[in-house]
Motif scaffolding. Sequence first.
Motif, PDB file in Angstrom:
ATOM      1  N   UNK A  30      34.106 -20.330  62.846  1.00  0.00           N
ATOM      2  CA  UNK A  30      33.474 -21.593  63.163  1.00  0.00           C
ATOM      3  C   UNK A  30      32.971 -22.297  61.912  1.00  0.00           C
ATOM      4  N   UNK A  31      32.293 -21.523  61.053  1.00  0.00           N
ATOM      5  CA  UNK A  31      31.769 -22.168  59.843  1.00  0.00           C
ATOM      6  C   UNK A  31      32.907 -22.498  58.884  1.00  0.00           C
ATOM      7  N   UNK A  32      33.976 -21.701  58.914  1.00  0.00           N
ATOM      8  CA  UNK A  32      35.142 -22.060  58.102  1.00  0.00           C
ATOM      9  C   UNK A  32      35.653 -23.429  58.526  1.00  0.00           C
ATOM     10  N   UNK A  33      35.788 -23.596  59.828  1.00  0.00           N
ATOM     11  CA  UNK A  33      36.332 -24.853  60.341  1.00  0.00           C
ATOM     12  C   UNK A  33      35.423 -26.024  60.000  1.00  0.00           C
ATOM     13  N   UNK A  34      34.133 -25.845  60.256  1.00  0.00           N
ATOM     14  CA  UNK A  34      33.212 -26.954  60.008  1.00  0.00           C
ATOM     15  C   UNK A  34      33.146 -27.276  58.513  1.00  0.00           C
ATOM     16  N   UNK A  35      33.081 -26.234  57.687  1.00  0.00           N
ATOM     17  CA  UNK A  35      33.027 -26.457  56.247  1.00  0.00           C
ATOM     18  C   UNK A  35      34.280 -27.159  55.754  1.00  0.00           C
ATOM     19  N   UNK A  36      35.416 -26.679  56.235  1.00  0.00           N
ATOM     20  CA  UNK A  36      36.686 -27.262  55.812  1.00  0.00           C
ATOM     21  C   UNK A  36      36.755 -28.736  56.177  1.00  0.00           C
ATOM     22  N   UNK A  37      36.323 -29.041  57.389  1.00  0.00           N
ATOM     23  CA  UNK A  37      36.400 -30.442  57.822  1.00  0.00           C
ATOM     24  C   UNK A  37      35.405 -31.306  57.075  1.00  0.00           C
ATOM     25  N   UNK A  38      34.222 -30.766  56.801  1.00  0.00           N
ATOM     26  CA  UNK A  38      33.249 -31.542  56.027  1.00  0.00           C
ATOM     27  C   UNK A  38      33.844 -31.911  54.677  1.00  0.00           C
ATOM     28  N   UNK A  39      34.411 -30.909  54.044  1.00  0.00           N
ATOM     29  CA  UNK A  39      35.012 -31.160  52.741  1.00  0.00           C
ATOM     30  C   UNK A  39      36.158 -32.151  52.870  1.00  0.00           C
ATOM     31  N   UNK A  40      37.037 -31.901  53.849  1.00  0.00           N
ATOM     32  CA  UNK A  40      38.242 -32.724  53.939  1.00  0.00           C
ATOM     33  C   UNK A  40      37.909 -34.160  54.277  1.00  0.00           C
ATOM     34  N   UNK A  41      37.012 -34.367  55.235  1.00  0.00           N
ATOM     35  CA  UNK A  41      36.686 -35.748  55.601  1.00  0.00           C
ATOM     36  C   UNK A  41      36.122 -36.487  54.396  1.00  0.00           C
ATOM     37  N   UNK A  42      35.286 -35.790  53.647  1.00  0.00           N
ATOM     38  CA  UNK A  42      34.744 -36.408  52.446  1.00  0.00           C
ATOM     39  C   UNK A  42      35.849 -36.775  51.476  1.00  0.00           C
ATOM     40  N   UNK A  43      36.768 -35.840  51.271  1.00  0.00           N
ATOM     41  CA  UNK A  43      37.816 -36.102  50.277  1.00  0.00           C
ATOM     42  C   UNK A  43      38.780 -37.166  50.768  1.00  0.00           C
ATOM     43  N   UNK A  44      39.060 -37.197  52.076  1.00  0.00           N
ATOM     44  CA  UNK A  44      39.917 -38.271  52.591  1.00  0.00           C
ATOM     45  C   UNK A  44      39.306 -39.623  52.255  1.00  0.00           C
ATOM     46  N   UNK A  45      38.016 -39.753  52.513  1.00  0.00           N
ATOM     47  CA  UNK A  45      37.450 -41.076  52.277  1.00  0.00           C
ATOM     48  C   UNK A  45      37.319 -41.363  50.789  1.00  0.00           C
ATOM     49  N   UNK A  46      37.117 -40.318  49.976  1.00  0.00           N
ATOM     50  CA  UNK A  46      37.103 -40.564  48.527  1.00  0.00           C
ATOM     51  C   UNK A  46      38.482 -41.030  48.065  1.00  0.00           C
ATOM     52  N   UNK A  47      39.516 -40.424  48.660  1.00  0.00           N
ATOM     53  CA  UNK A  47      40.872 -40.797  48.240  1.00  0.00           C
ATOM     54  C   UNK A  47      41.146 -42.257  48.553  1.00  0.00           C
ATOM     55  N   UNK A  48      40.544 -42.746  49.635  1.00  0.00           N
ATOM     56  CA  UNK A  48      40.760 -44.145  49.996  1.00  0.00           C
ATOM     57  C   UNK A  48      39.717 -45.045  49.373  1.00  0.00           C
ATOM     58  N   UNK A  49      38.911 -44.502  48.478  1.00  0.00           N
ATOM     59  CA  UNK A  49      37.752 -45.232  47.989  1.00  0.00           C
ATOM     60  C   UNK A  49      38.145 -46.499  47.225  1.00  0.00           C
ATOM     61  N   UNK A  50      39.229 -46.415  46.517  1.00  0.00           N
ATOM     62  CA  UNK A  50      39.668 -47.608  45.791  1.00  0.00           C
ATOM     63  C   UNK A  50      40.426 -48.486  46.779  1.00  0.00           C
ATOM     64  N   UNK A  51      39.676 -49.137  47.635  1.00  0.00           N
ATOM     65  CA  UNK A  51      40.303 -49.707  48.818  1.00  0.00           C
ATOM     66  C   UNK A  51      41.048 -50.993  48.561  1.00  0.00           C
ATOM     67  N   UNK A  52      40.929 -51.526  47.345  1.00  0.00           N
ATOM     68  CA  UNK A  52      41.737 -52.709  47.065  1.00  0.00           C
ATOM     69  C   UNK A  52      43.135 -52.313  46.619  1.00  0.00           C
ATOM     70  N   UNK A  53      43.336 -51.054  46.383  1.00  0.00           N
ATOM     71  CA  UNK A  53      44.641 -50.633  45.880  1.00  0.00           C
ATOM     72  C   UNK A  53      45.483 -50.073  47.014  1.00  0.00           C
ATOM     73  N   UNK A  54      46.625 -50.696  47.293  1.00  0.00           N
ATOM     74  CA  UNK A  54      47.476 -50.186  48.364  1.00  0.00           C
ATOM     75  C   UNK A  54      47.853 -48.733  48.141  1.00  0.00           C
ATOM     76  N   UNK A  55      48.075 -48.361  46.885  1.00  0.00           N
ATOM     77  CA  UNK A  55      48.479 -46.992  46.617  1.00  0.00           C
ATOM     78  C   UNK A  55      47.402 -46.013  47.028  1.00  0.00           C
ATOM     79  N   UNK A  56      46.177 -46.362  46.687  1.00  0.00           N
ATOM     80  CA  UNK A  56      45.070 -45.467  46.995  1.00  0.00           C
ATOM     81  C   UNK A  56      44.958 -45.266  48.499  1.00  0.00           C
ATOM     82  N   UNK A  57      44.979 -46.375  49.242  1.00  0.00           N
ATOM     83  CA  UNK A  57      44.795 -46.269  50.685  1.00  0.00           C
ATOM     84  C   UNK A  57      45.976 -45.557  51.326  1.00  0.00           C
ATOM     85  N   UNK A  58      47.160 -45.895  50.824  1.00  0.00           N
ATOM     86  CA  UNK A  58      48.344 -45.242  51.357  1.00  0.00           C
ATOM     87  C   UNK A  58      48.328 -43.744  51.143  1.00  0.00           C
ATOM     88  N   UNK A  59      47.991 -43.362  49.910  1.00  0.00           N
ATOM     89  CA  UNK A  59      47.913 -41.932  49.605  1.00  0.00           C
ATOM     90  C   UNK A  59      46.886 -41.271  50.501  1.00  0.00           C
TER      91      UNK A  59
END
Lengths: 563, 502, 100, 193
Positions: free
Chosen positions: B130-159
């Motif tokens: 359970x904690x593996x799942x929650x930890x993994x998702x916390x990390x991943x959701x954060x990183x997904x949104x960081x990856x899209x952080x440069x939101x004016x760049x199509x490449x960033x959002x696409x990636x």
Amino acid sequence: MSSWILTALIAIPLVGALFLAGAPRKNEGLFRWGSLAFMAVNLVLSISLLSSSWETPGLRYVVDIPWIEQFGIAYKVGLDGISLWLVLLTTLLTPVALFASWLSVNQRIKEFAIAFLALESAMIGTFVALDLFLFYVFWELMLVPMYLIVGVWGGKDKIYAALKFFLYTMVGSLLMLVAILYVGSQYHALTGIYSFDLQDLSRVALPYSSQIWLFSAFALAFAIKVPMFPFHTWLPDAHTQAPTGGSVILAAVMLKLGTYGFLRFAMPMFPLAAHYLGPTIAAIAIIGIIYGAFCAWMQKDVKKLVAYSSVSHLGFVMLGIFSLNASGVSGAILQMVNHGISTGALFILVGVIYDRRHTRLLSDFGGLAAVMPLYAVLFVITSMSSIGLPGTNGFIGEFMILAGTFASNALQPWSRIFVLCAATGVILAAIYMLHAVLKMFWGPVTHEANKALKDINLKEGLALAPLMLLVFWIGLFPNHFLKPMESTVEQYLARYQSKLVEINRDDSLRLLPPELASGAAAPIDEEAEQQAEQQAAARKPSGDHYVVGALEAGSHTVSATAR
Amino acid sequence: MLDLIIRFSPLVLVLVGAAAVMLADAFSDKGQSNDLSTVTFWAFVGASGGAIGLWVQGDTMALHPLVAPFLAADPMALLLDAVIAGAGAITALLAGAYLREHQMERGEYYVVMLLAAFGAMVLVHSTHLLSVFVGLETMSLGVYSLAAFRRTSPRSVEGAMKYFLLGSFAAALLLFGMALLYGATGEMELAAIATALVEGSAHNTLALLGTALITAGLAFKVGAVPFHMWSPDVYEGAATSVTAFMAVVVKVAAFTVWVRIAVVALSAANLADPFSGWPPLVMGLAVASMLVGNLSALVQTNVKRMLAYSSIAHAGYIMVGFVAYAHSAAGGDEGAGDQALSAMLLYLASYAASSLLVFGSLIWAGSKGKEVVSYEDLKGLGRRHPWIGVAMMVGALSLMGFPPTAGFIGKYYLFQSAVNVGDGLIPLVIFAVLASAVGAFYYLKLIVVMYMEDQEQEAAQAVPMRSVHLWAAIGLAAYFVFRIGIAPGNYMEIAIGAARAL
Amino acid sequence: MGIGEYLALGSILFGIGATGFLTRRNVLIQLMSIEIMLNAVNVVFVAFNRFMPSNHMGQVFAFFVIAVAAAEAAVGLAIVIAFFRLKKTVVTDAGDSLRN
Amino acid sequence: MNTSGLMLFWVSAAVALGSAVGTISMRNPLRAAVSLLIHILSLCGIYLSLKAHLLATIQVLVYAGAVVVLFIFVIMLIGPTANEQRAPRAVGTRILGAVGALLSTSVLAFTLVRHDAQLLPIPQCPPGAGAECGQFGGVTAVGAELYLGSMVPFELVSILLTVAIVGAIAVAKGKTTATSPKNEGPTTPEGAA
């Protein structure tokens, strides 16, 4: 305190490199003379190594401090008769090469000086390392500065040449790393502790099959470095593209690391494999001698010619090493030094003419003897040394190698054929060198541009002077150079033979008694010293003129070690 | 309660940091410049210090029964806390330099980054599905949104979108695997799963299927072939400071939890059998990753894409350690098993340091409007700006595995532990070293373009940025690259200790 | 009536979700496919729990999955909106500015 | 399991399968979302047949009430472009993907069903069993497990929700204009954040 000399030899160039890295870029003279000053200190310091009593075999100036204790990895360095001359060769030729480079390298002087200092440090480290891990570290470290020297200051195909040089060497050395790890883990399996000390690892007697694999891994790394046929293809590229100083160091010192590696690590650690593969390697070496000679003959570019002649000459060295008798091995060691001197000088001379004419094609020259008499004289002397004319250093080395091969027990029953083929190589050497000399210096001056060429100047002369001196010194007084390595070589061969016998007795993984280990420090207890003295006394009758006795010595080894 | 806070002080400090950043961002005036990256940096440094302090203290007291099944505070978790927090600290500095230079600094970045790192730290502490799942998702959701952080760049959002979609898919696979493992054993705590599996009360087929699915899900997170498709795109698209964070923190955390699951939960003889359980699966992944990663990296023109493929290759090397562990565990050699695990941990740390150095140098080389992304942009850089050149060269050599850098020690230790297992893994090791020789080619290409190629006069030249944050980050990364490279002894000791306590 | 039916249902639903994810190019549908997959996992969790009723961990896990799925949907849809703003489409094939 | 339980299962399963297929095959995302809603509601039936009453409630509240609504909201926001245009490309890979996914799933399903025999039958509450048995799946029992036994992950989920909220804000807040993909450097400042 004196045991720290080797560490100082490694550290001084490094300190120099750091010092120069911090210095302001504007002051070019500082970099030119500062780097040379550090190297000069190193040279003087290294000459003091000769003061040790070289009549006794074994390692001296040993420093052994733990580095990564979990794996028994230590900073262990030491010097014996085998590495002595190679270290001296390094400390002498690095400043010579750098000094010669200042004539032509005008840009990015700071980085050039730093690269050379780092290179010197790594090369000395490789020659004195007695821990395989440490050896590997220095071995790899050497690559980066050389890569940069070729790639940044090289000719027009420099990137291709630099990459080829780096990747060839790296592939070989990575496989060697796996082999080192394997031996280390076998030692761990036998004793329960880790060690990468040569003295410990050489006690591991491995079964035949693993010896073959491991020896092959080591041999590949070293053969690429030597370079032996067919792994030599990086060499002409690297040599022709490198700046003069880079070529000199590459030919004079770095190639020796391959042959040195065979002597120091591959053979003592896996004698059985060396025994079985020895004739094959010697045969390949002979192919290299003849192939290299023919290639050299075919070259239109002088620098390429010299590069291919290295392939040929180092074939001799390999042959000498695998003849496995006193004459052959000491001849090989001496020939390593000789090749360093003569090829180094040749590269400097080629650089001199290139700086003036910006071409190296044989067809662009002709009749230079009239325009540049002094240059012609120096070139001819160096060529003679390279060919191996009596009176020059090349003769001594090649003669001893051929004598050793002739009498070699290890190369039976092909030793005579090998000598015959190798002797062809000597003749071919005469042909291609004289061919080059003829084309460049004799006849009328065919090109207008050659008429106004300036003869050799003072700086160039200064760079070449020590090399010329050594050509004759070694040629006329070879014993000065053979004496210090004599005892070491004999002890080396005796150990090798007894280890071979011992391993042959039982084809299983086990630990040999410590007296069969390589890389033991020189004996300091009285008993051993007495023993060594007796040995020295026993050798006396063989006469002062070692070269003449070479044949005898060869046959002596044969009878002594006949099994 | 206080006891718990102290025991989990690295996590708590990161959370406190996130709260502080959030408050500082919320209550500041619009035009006023806040140095949030420094706050983030110190939060991470505090967390790292907390982890080190706890390690030194060597507390082994039992945890509160409510916490104990979910989170451990063992040496391995503390070690990886320190690594993650250290990497976080360096990336915080990088972000401070990069975002400001390229004018996209917003407070949310640091909040998300801290919380994602928190997720990663939860992950390395997790001892329960359970904690593996929650930890993994916390990390991943954060990183997904960081990856899209440069939101004016199509490449960033696409990636980011690609990453998000594939990541969620992998999470579903992982989850299904967890469900099957739960069904097989009736347990969710890793140690209890192991007990059930060893006692034979479990359902073999379910456990095997679950193991395969979990392996696939985790292989995705570490970017192993054939689950790597997302990584080049998202590495290229994301802001470079995000790429650095992602390359290091996600990989470190995912590998750690993989180690924990494999070693603690899936240790039963039939699952961990070197020839029929997960080890051959991992070996296949390792070989494929080394092959595909290295070969694809050769042909890239974009440095960030190249680094993405190289990180795939590095995942392959690390998995060699996994295989070595499985072999020695099956052979009953506990010492060798611990060594293999600790080699993986040390490799992760050295990979983190060297990656950060390379990414930092990449950030350093570009300034506003002139970001450096391709080899072309780097041409002649080493000549014009020697220090950037040296920093990037050291980083590249370390990734290549060249002495005396951290990368070499990492590779040495990893391969040594694989060789120690016996002759069976020698071919794998030889494959790995040959793969790394291929890898040398594209790292050398970096040096080639920086030092050996001349730039055309008319081409736009990369102008380095100037930032104290950045220099500090580079300095820290370089320190660790050499520190691990030259004197790895005590780091090895720590890693061994962590592996032994697992 | 045993657990087999539930497991079969769960895995078939999971497969349908995976098929949708792999074959559709509309991001929104792909997101929905992921939701289907997560729900399929929940079915499996709850079914297993029913057959091992000593505690409720399976159901509890399903709660967490639901919570995480909601959070995931939020982030995913945010990224979709950002994508849509830049590309004026929600088809993933339009994402071709990368890889060259 | 009694007859009504069986009925519940089979009907719910059929609806769940049908609506799942509907979700992934609809061209119009709005219809797909409605289909997803039906799917989610049908799963409630499955949960009820497994005595997971609380979960069934949560399923309606969170999934139907929040997630699907969020989907519909975004679809509305995006407008008619949300419809998928016919994409001529990559039909082969799609078919391959579909076949692969279905094949592996059927293998999975088959294996799982086959191992039915090894598994225990559904434990029935013996007559006169204690409250604990009767409580399975009830609010009290699950609640205790959730808020006491799993307190730690429960608290961790709050962090997860925070990161999701802040992350979503970071990605989608305010207006953004695209920079040219050719000029990768974000030369134009961020839109009003």
